[in-house]
Design a protein around this motif. Sequence first.
Motif, PDB file in Angstrom:
ATOM      1  N   TRP A  35      54.250  43.760  14.426  1.00 10.91           N
ATOM      2  CA  TRP A  35      53.777  43.867  15.803  1.00 10.91           C
ATOM      3  C   TRP A  35      52.365  44.472  15.777  1.00 10.91           C
ATOM      4  CZ3 TRP A  35      56.059  41.874  20.002  1.00 10.91           C
ATOM      5  CH2 TRP A  35      57.426  41.590  19.959  1.00 10.91           C
ATOM      6  N   PHE A  36      51.503  43.914  16.611  1.00  6.86           N
ATOM      7  CA  PHE A  36      50.163  44.445  16.845  1.00  6.86           C
ATOM      8  C   PHE A  36      49.993  44.616  18.359  1.00  6.86           C
ATOM      9  CE2 PHE A  36      47.725  43.960  12.840  1.00  6.86           C
ATOM     10  CZ  PHE A  36      48.685  43.320  12.077  1.00  6.86           C
ATOM     11  N   ARG A  37      48.964  45.348  18.739  1.00 13.21           N
ATOM     12  CA  ARG A  37      48.631  45.450  20.159  1.00 13.21           C
ATOM     13  C   ARG A  37      47.127  45.474  20.320  1.00 13.21           C
ATOM     14  NH1 ARG A  37      50.929  51.587  21.456  1.00 13.21           N
ATOM     15  NH2 ARG A  37      49.349  52.757  20.297  1.00 13.21           N
ATOM     16  N   GLN A  38      46.701  45.073  21.526  1.00 15.26           N
ATOM     17  CA  GLN A  38      45.270  44.971  21.795  1.00 15.26           C
ATOM     18  C   GLN A  38      44.974  45.399  23.216  1.00 15.26           C
ATOM     19  OE1 GLN A  38      43.592  40.990  21.426  1.00 15.26           O
ATOM     20  NE2 GLN A  38      41.634  41.834  20.753  1.00 15.26           N
ATOM     21  N   VAL A  39      43.927  46.213  23.342  1.00 17.77           N
ATOM     22  CA  VAL A  39      43.395  46.591  24.650  1.00 17.77           C
ATOM     23  C   VAL A  39      42.027  45.934  24.803  1.00 17.77           C
ATOM     24  CG1 VAL A  39      44.700  48.736  24.723  1.00 17.77           C
ATOM     25  CG2 VAL A  39      42.366  48.727  23.781  1.00 17.77           C
ATOM     26  N   LYS A  86      53.770  56.077  26.792  1.00 19.04           N
ATOM     27  CA  LYS A  86      52.618  56.820  27.297  1.00 19.04           C
ATOM     28  C   LYS A  86      51.604  55.835  27.883  1.00 19.04           C
ATOM     29  CE  LYS A  86      53.090  60.045  23.409  1.00 19.04           C
ATOM     30  NZ  LYS A  86      52.381  60.655  22.241  1.00 19.04           N
ATOM     31  N   PRO A  87      50.752  56.286  28.786  1.00 14.44           N
ATOM     32  CA  PRO A  87      49.721  55.388  29.320  1.00 14.44           C
ATOM     33  C   PRO A  87      48.870  54.752  28.219  1.00 14.44           C
ATOM     34  CG  PRO A  87      49.872  57.353  30.666  1.00 14.44           C
ATOM     35  CD  PRO A  87      50.772  57.587  29.487  1.00 14.44           C
ATOM     36  N   GLU A  88      48.640  55.458  27.146  1.00  9.83           N
ATOM     37  CA  GLU A  88      47.832  54.900  26.057  1.00  9.83           C
ATOM     38  C   GLU A  88      48.548  53.814  25.270  1.00  9.83           C
ATOM     39  OE1 GLU A  88      48.462  58.144  26.653  1.00  9.83           O
ATOM     40  OE2 GLU A  88      48.708  59.266  24.778  1.00  9.83           O
ATOM     41  N   ASP A  89      49.819  53.558  25.555  1.00  7.62           N
ATOM     42  CA  ASP A  89      50.527  52.422  24.957  1.00  7.62           C
ATOM     43  C   ASP A  89      50.259  51.123  25.718  1.00  7.62           C
ATOM     44  OD1 ASP A  89      53.279  54.647  24.452  1.00  7.62           O
ATOM     45  OD2 ASP A  89      51.880  53.921  22.920  1.00  7.62           O
ATOM     46  N   ALA A  91      48.839  47.833  26.644  1.00  9.92           N
ATOM     47  CA  ALA A  91      48.156  46.845  25.803  1.00  9.92           C
ATOM     48  C   ALA A  91      48.896  45.519  25.909  1.00  9.92           C
ATOM     49  CB  ALA A  91      48.135  47.303  24.345  1.00  9.92           C
ATOM     50  N   VAL A  92      48.292  44.493  25.343  1.00  9.17           N
ATOM     51  CA  VAL A  92      49.006  43.245  25.094  1.00  9.17           C
ATOM     52  C   VAL A  92      49.600  43.348  23.688  1.00  9.17           C
ATOM     53  CG1 VAL A  92      48.858  40.745  24.883  1.00  9.17           C
ATOM     54  CG2 VAL A  92      47.461  41.940  26.587  1.00  9.17           C
ATOM     55  N   TYR A  93      50.879  43.094  23.588  1.00  5.63           N
ATOM     56  CA  TYR A  93      51.587  43.221  22.317  1.00  5.63           C
ATOM     57  C   TYR A  93      51.833  41.828  21.735  1.00  5.63           C
ATOM     58  CZ  TYR A  93      52.303  48.184  22.960  1.00  5.63           C
ATOM     59  OH  TYR A  93      52.100  49.532  23.096  1.00  5.63           O
ATOM     60  N   GLY A 116      51.453  36.758  23.099  1.00  3.17           N
ATOM     61  CA  GLY A 116      51.283  38.106  23.605  1.00  3.17           C
ATOM     62  C   GLY A 116      52.084  38.367  24.864  1.00  3.17           C
ATOM     63  N   THR A 117      52.446  39.631  25.054  1.00  7.15           N
ATOM     64  CA  THR A 117      53.138  40.053  26.271  1.00  7.15           C
ATOM     65  C   THR A 117      52.521  41.384  26.722  1.00  7.15           C
ATOM     66  OG1 THR A 117      55.313  40.473  27.280  1.00  7.15           O
ATOM     67  CG2 THR A 117      55.027  41.243  25.020  1.00  7.15           C
ATOM     68  N   GLN A 118      52.227  41.480  28.008  1.00  4.92           N
ATOM     69  CA  GLN A 118      51.533  42.652  28.555  1.00  4.92           C
ATOM     70  C   GLN A 118      52.511  43.798  28.791  1.00  4.92           C
ATOM     71  OE1 GLN A 118      48.075  43.157  29.496  1.00  4.92           O
ATOM     72  NE2 GLN A 118      48.813  45.264  29.686  1.00  4.92           N
ATOM     73  N   VAL A 119      52.141  44.962  28.303  1.00  2.00           N
ATOM     74  CA  VAL A 119      52.883  46.194  28.579  1.00  2.00           C
ATOM     75  C   VAL A 119      51.934  47.140  29.307  1.00  2.00           C
ATOM     76  CG1 VAL A 119      53.974  48.230  27.569  1.00  2.00           C
ATOM     77  CG2 VAL A 119      54.426  45.957  26.612  1.00  2.00           C
ATOM     78  N   THR A 120      52.345  47.593  30.478  1.00  2.00           N
ATOM     79  CA  THR A 120      51.542  48.526  31.266  1.00  2.00           C
ATOM     80  C   THR A 120      52.366  49.771  31.547  1.00  2.00           C
ATOM     81  OG1 THR A 120      50.347  46.698  32.303  1.00  2.00           O
ATOM     82  CG2 THR A 120      50.214  48.845  33.385  1.00  2.00           C
ATOM     83  N   VAL A 121      51.840  50.919  31.143  1.00  6.17           N
ATOM     84  CA  VAL A 121      52.525  52.198  31.351  1.00  6.17           C
ATOM     85  C   VAL A 121      51.716  52.986  32.375  1.00  6.17           C
ATOM     86  CG1 VAL A 121      53.479  54.261  30.301  1.00  6.17           C
ATOM     87  CG2 VAL A 121      53.308  52.133  28.964  1.00  6.17           C
ATOM     88  N   SER A 122      52.272  53.118  33.556  1.00  6.61           N
ATOM     89  CA  SER A 122      51.536  53.746  34.649  1.00  6.61           C
ATOM     90  C   SER A 122      52.514  54.260  35.696  1.00  6.61           C
ATOM     91  CB  SER A 122      50.577  52.742  35.278  1.00  6.61           C
ATOM     92  OG  SER A 122      49.939  53.304  36.402  1.00  6.61           O
ATOM     93  N   SER A 123      52.129  55.359  36.344  1.00  7.40           N
ATOM     94  CA  SER A 123      52.933  55.875  37.454  1.00  7.40           C
ATOM     95  C   SER A 123      52.425  55.322  38.784  1.00  7.40           C
ATOM     96  CB  SER A 123      52.912  57.395  37.452  1.00  7.40           C
ATOM     97  OG  SER A 123      51.581  57.878  37.477  1.00  7.40           O
TER      98      SER A 123
END
Length: 123
Positions: A35-39, A86-89, A91-93, A116-123
Amino acid sequence: VQLVESGGGLVQPGGSLRLSCAASGFTVSSYYMSWFRQVPGKERAFVAVISRLGDFTNYADSVKGRFIISKDNAKNTMYLQMNSLKPEDTAVYYCAVDRSGYYVVASDQVDYWGQGTQVTVSS
């Protein structure tokens, strides 16, 4: 070879998500998979890798202890269980393999990427 990710979405900090990577054209038990991720504005970064039989795993320091990589050989699918997000996670995975099924921890070693699949960590 085809890799199709799913399972991304919006989650609050501290929450969990499980990503899936459905493989076709090869048998997951014969390949190391990663697995990789990209911002935006940055290169794809290594997240985790799992061995052919799933008996060895390795993680980026930033996710160690929070993420778990696994395989289901019967479903020919790889997973990434992401906990304590965490918010810093955010990214597109991407899931990724080398054409020969070798160990991959750098993006320039990858021959096949999923979409790729988008993961967004936010309140």
